[in-house]
Design an enzyme around this catalytic site. Structure first.
Site, PDB file in Angstrom:
ATOM      1  N   ASP A  70      55.839  55.677  43.067  1.00  0.00           N
ATOM      2  CA  ASP A  70      55.603  55.976  41.652  1.00  0.00           C
ATOM      3  C   ASP A  70      55.040  54.786  40.875  1.00  0.00           C
ATOM      4  O   ASP A  70      55.224  53.623  41.256  1.00  0.00           O
ATOM      5  CB  ASP A  70      56.924  56.354  40.974  1.00  0.00           C
ATOM      6  CG  ASP A  70      57.429  57.725  41.386  1.00  0.00           C
ATOM      7  OD1 ASP A  70      56.898  58.308  42.357  1.00  0.00           O
ATOM      8  OD2 ASP A  70      58.369  58.205  40.730  1.00  0.00           O
ATOM      9  N   HIS A 215      58.645  52.591  44.478  1.00  0.00           N
ATOM     10  CA  HIS A 215      57.660  52.223  43.443  1.00  0.00           C
ATOM     11  C   HIS A 215      56.684  51.208  44.027  1.00  0.00           C
ATOM     12  O   HIS A 215      57.115  50.123  44.438  1.00  0.00           O
ATOM     13  CB  HIS A 215      58.375  51.630  42.228  1.00  0.00           C
ATOM     14  CG  HIS A 215      59.277  52.612  41.541  1.00  0.00           C
ATOM     15  ND1 HIS A 215      60.559  52.859  41.957  1.00  0.00           N
ATOM     16  CD2 HIS A 215      59.055  53.441  40.483  1.00  0.00           C
ATOM     17  CE1 HIS A 215      61.101  53.792  41.177  1.00  0.00           C
ATOM     18  NE2 HIS A 215      60.207  54.157  40.279  1.00  0.00           N
TER      19      HIS A 215
END
Ligand code: NI
Length: 259
Positions: A70, A215
């Site tokens: 992400d 992430h």
């Protein structure tokens, strides 16, 4: 396949605790890369036709795991793409519109698609979508969807609400824009623990059908990927994109947390 409508209270607790992204700086999209418009158009059409470029896996029988990254793309993403490419592993990237806009010439965004990964919409500026007006909510999703389509030629079929915060309005906006909501099974908490060893260990605890949250904006998360892949491969896992996990693109408007 399990689709869930989870109460908001639960979801806000299960935070995708990304570092706050500035909400007030609107980044203006740069023009797409300096590619001959005719060549670009041809490439866009050919990509759109077979998007998402899913391989066929029977995840009812195989031990499948979907790694998701992400908040990018940013400078760490290139290194991650190199690692995944060397091991022929496909993943799913939930990108922010403002990061795509800041990606010079859209090169990283386009490379994600060209390398065979799946792209998902993580909003434009990472707000809590449940707190927005209907108009702002649609703008957050559509701005990112339109920019990614302009750069890559693909229309994203997946979205992940920032912090996992969703409600009926977010589900409906996602449905109207043709996207399923994808949450996660395993949260590596990589934004909190910037230790590659810890992150690799948490990711390595995935179960068959898990969606793992990472992430790609943190160097430590990218550093964790080789060991995580080693652990999961040793356990017999097949690495798939989110659409491959379900054998087809998930249904717009529904919420998924695992297979
Ligand atoms: Ni996020």
């Amino acid at each position: 396949m399990r689709a869930w409508a989870l109460p908001l209270a639960f979801l806000t607790l299960a935070g995708c605790g990304t570092q706050p992204v500035s909400h007030d700086s609107v980044v203006v999209a740069p023009p797409p890369a300096a590619v001959d418009p005719k060549i670009l158009a041809k490439r866009l059409i050919s990509q759109q036709a077979d998007w998402p470029r899913s391989r066929k896996f029977d995840c009812k029988r195989l031990k499948c795991v979907a790694l998701t990254f992400d908040d990018g793309p940013n400078e760490q993403t290139a290194r991650l793409l190199d690692i995944l490419s060397r091991r022929d592993v496909k993943a799913t990237f939930f990108v922010l519109g403002q990061m795509v806009a800041a990606d010079p010439g859209g090169r990283l965004t386009r490379r994600i698609v060209e390398d065979g990964h799946e792209l998902g919409n993580h909003s434009w500026s990472h707000p809590t979508l449940t707190g927005l007006s209907q108009e702002a909510l649609h703008r957050e999703l559509k701005g990112t969807g339109d920019l990614v389509e302009k750069i890559t030629g693909v229309r994203m079929r997946l979205m992940r609400p920032p912090y996992g915060a969703t409600n009926d309005a977010v589900a409906e906006a996602s449905r109207q824009q043709g996207m399923a909501q994808i949450l996660w099974t395993v949260d590596t908490l990589d934004w909190l623990n910037r230790s590659a060893g810890v992150v690799a260990q948490r990711g390595g605890e995935a179960k068959p059908g898990s969606i793992v949250l990472l992430h790609d904006i943190h160097a430590s998360s990218v550093d964790a990927v080789p060991a995580m892949l080693d652990t999961l491969a040793r356990k017999g896992y097949t690495f798939v994109t989110v659409s491959e996990l379900y054998g087809q693109p998930p249904t717009p408007g529904l919420t998924y947390i695992e297979r």
